[in-house]
Motif scaffolding. Structure first.
Motif, mmCIF file in Angstrom:
data_model
loop_
_atom_site.group_PDB
_atom_site.id
_atom_site.type_symbol
_atom_site.label_atom_id
_atom_site.label_comp_id
_atom_site.label_asym_id
_atom_site.label_seq_id
_atom_site.Cartn_x
_atom_site.Cartn_y
_atom_site.Cartn_z
ATOM 1 N N UNK A 20 0.843 -1.253 0.008
ATOM 2 C CA UNK A 20 -0.101 -0.042 -0.005
ATOM 3 C C UNK A 20 0.889 1.365 0.078
ATOM 4 N N UNK A 21 0.263 2.194 -0.737
ATOM 5 C CA UNK A 21 1.187 3.634 -0.513
ATOM 6 C C UNK A 21 0.621 4.588 0.366
ATOM 7 N N UNK A 22 -0.358 4.188 1.093
ATOM 8 C CA UNK A 22 -1.136 4.899 1.943
ATOM 9 C C UNK A 22 -1.428 4.122 3.589
ATOM 10 N N UNK A 23 -2.661 4.112 3.829
ATOM 11 C CA UNK A 23 -2.918 3.610 5.202
ATOM 12 C C UNK A 23 -4.095 2.647 5.161
ATOM 13 N N UNK A 24 -3.974 1.837 4.123
ATOM 14 C CA UNK A 24 -5.004 0.838 3.988
ATOM 15 C C UNK A 24 -4.986 -0.480 4.865
ATOM 16 N N UNK A 47 -3.114 2.812 -2.982
ATOM 17 C CA UNK A 47 -3.017 1.493 -3.679
ATOM 18 C C UNK A 47 -2.450 0.503 -3.434
ATOM 19 N N UNK A 48 -3.518 -0.291 -3.572
ATOM 20 C CA UNK A 48 -3.082 -1.947 -2.973
ATOM 21 C C UNK A 48 -3.699 -2.994 -3.927
ATOM 22 N N UNK A 251 -16.709 -1.908 4.807
ATOM 23 C CA UNK A 251 -16.747 -0.471 5.506
ATOM 24 C C UNK A 251 -15.747 -0.391 6.411
ATOM 25 N N UNK A 252 -15.274 -1.342 7.061
ATOM 26 C CA UNK A 252 -14.106 -1.010 8.134
ATOM 27 C C UNK A 252 -12.637 -0.672 7.240
ATOM 28 N N UNK A 253 -12.683 -1.429 5.905
ATOM 29 C CA UNK A 253 -11.400 -1.101 5.271
ATOM 30 C C UNK A 253 -11.858 0.334 4.593
ATOM 31 N N UNK A 254 -12.638 0.641 4.314
ATOM 32 C CA UNK A 254 -12.967 2.161 3.590
ATOM 33 C C UNK A 254 -12.583 3.125 4.534
ATOM 34 N N UNK A 255 -12.729 2.852 5.967
ATOM 35 C CA UNK A 255 -12.869 3.811 6.966
ATOM 36 C C UNK A 255 -11.265 4.127 7.165
ATOM 37 N N UNK A 256 -10.293 3.216 6.626
ATOM 38 C CA UNK A 256 -8.921 3.654 6.778
ATOM 39 C C UNK A 256 -8.377 4.290 5.537
ATOM 40 N N UNK A 257 -9.209 4.452 4.542
ATOM 41 C CA UNK A 257 -8.621 5.305 3.379
ATOM 42 C C UNK A 257 -8.198 6.948 3.422
ATOM 43 N N UNK A 258 -7.343 7.197 2.827
ATOM 44 C CA UNK A 258 -7.034 8.674 2.829
ATOM 45 C C UNK A 258 -7.559 9.148 1.367
#
Length: 348
Positions: A20-24, A47-48, A251-258
């Motif tokens: 991942x390039x972020x916080x996923x 990006x994952x 939904x939990x995964x989506x909550x971690x997105x930037x």
């Protein structure tokens, strides 16, 4: 609505690695492909596994709509029957409408046409063993970003207005009764546009290639003013995963997105219990039923209000939680805190 002759967008390079390039944060047991693209900066914030193929489920309906509109001409007047079918397909994810266009437009030939038109790199039609199954087309998170970028940055204005306008009006429930407000609409405040996908509840039969067995649940769309950020989240869940668990995991995964430009909805997340729990317009069992919660799903609560005493042994409570995403109340006995009144939650 003229689409012909458009050149393919020059697209930012999507990282091909699995990291991942972020916080996923991906829940245990879930396979995911994620791409989040900020149109303002031209950069990916997440990006994952962006090029990992998943069966598209209803996300392929974006290509069905675009293929129908292609080459129609600038003065084309859409027949009322087609307008109605396309609207219900995009807003309520209607499968009958999708099957109609899949057959009318040539089945996998639709995918074959749209791949070069939009510069898609890892999109393919369904397996030869399942030619009539439009939801078995192979999609990736990266190609989904390309589809939305075409719609937003290159499609003629009437096409963009029609397709995106309907996605901005997506209903909570699809025509099949599934609650399609998981992921993006559960986590973020409007404005958002969504095209969700679900497949395998219960499980489908599998064949070699793209996984057709595990439960698939996808949340895709745009967020923020002027559709600033494109989000594509594809997920597979262990076979026989209940819909409510998959709903919660996405939904939990989506909550971690930037997600630049997007605003997360305020409140506290709680996990519900029970099956067929009803959300009502007021804190009592005689008020109007607004909706039904997926079994054991996470819900966002902003406050709680005293109302009718409800008992379901061993639990009893006269407090009701307000769910802003449903604009209604659910009795606290079906929220898994073990207490009649929710902790750290203000009164309404």
């Amino acid at each position: 609505m003229l689409l012909a002759g458009s050149s393919v967008l020059a697209l930012a390079v999507v990282p091909a690695s699995a990291s991942t390039t972020g916080t996923v944060v991906v829940p245990p047991g879930v396979s995911a492909g994620v791409a989040v693209f900020d149109r303002q900066t031209g950069q990916f914030t997440e990006s994952l596994n962006p090029n990992l193929q998943f069966r598209s489920a209803s996300v392929v309906k974006l290509l069905l709509a675009l293929d129908y509109l292609w080459n129609r001409g600038p003065t084309y007047e859409m027949p009322a029957a087609d307008r109605s079918r396309l609207e219900v397909m995009l807003r309520r994810s209607d499968d009958a409408a999708a099957s109609y266009y899949w057959d009318q437009l040539g089945r996998s030939a639709i995918i074959d046409r749209m791949v070069p038109r939009l510069g898609l790199t890892n999109t393919a039609g369904p397996p030869a063993t399942h030619p009539g199954f439009w939801g078995y087309a192979a999609f990736t998170a990266a190609d989904t970003v390309r589809i939305y970028r075409y719609l937003l940055d290159q499609a003629p204005a009437p096409v963009r207005t029609f397709v995106m306008g309907n996605l901005h009006q997506a209903t909570r429930y699809g025509t099949d009764g599934f609650d399609q407000y998981f992921g993006i609409p559960s986590v973020f405040e409007p404005p958002f546009a969504i095209k969700q996908g679900w497949s395998g509840f219960p499980s489908a039969n599998g064949v070699a290639g793209v996984d057709l067995v595990k439960e698939a649940l996808h949340t895709t769309g745009t967020l923020g003013p002027n559709d600033r950020t494109i989000v594509a989240v594809y997920t597979l869940h262990p076979d026989s995963t209940p819909y409510g668990k998959a709903y919660t995991d996405v939904t939990r995964l989506t909550r971690t997105l930037t997600v630049p430009g997007a605003v997360k909805s305020p409140g506290t997340w709680f996990t519900t219990t029970g099956s067929g729990v009803r959300v009502r317009s007021a804190p009592n069992t005689t008020s109007t039923v607004i909706g039904t919660l997926p079994t054991t799903a996470d819900v966002l609560v902003t406050c709680q209000k005293k109302g009718q005493l409800v008992t379901d042994p061993p639990h009893t409570s006269d407090w009701w939680a307000y769910l802003p995403k449903y604009r209604g109340y659910v009795t606290n006995i079906y929220i898994s805190t073990g207490t009649p009144k929710l902790p750290n939650t203000p009164d309404c």
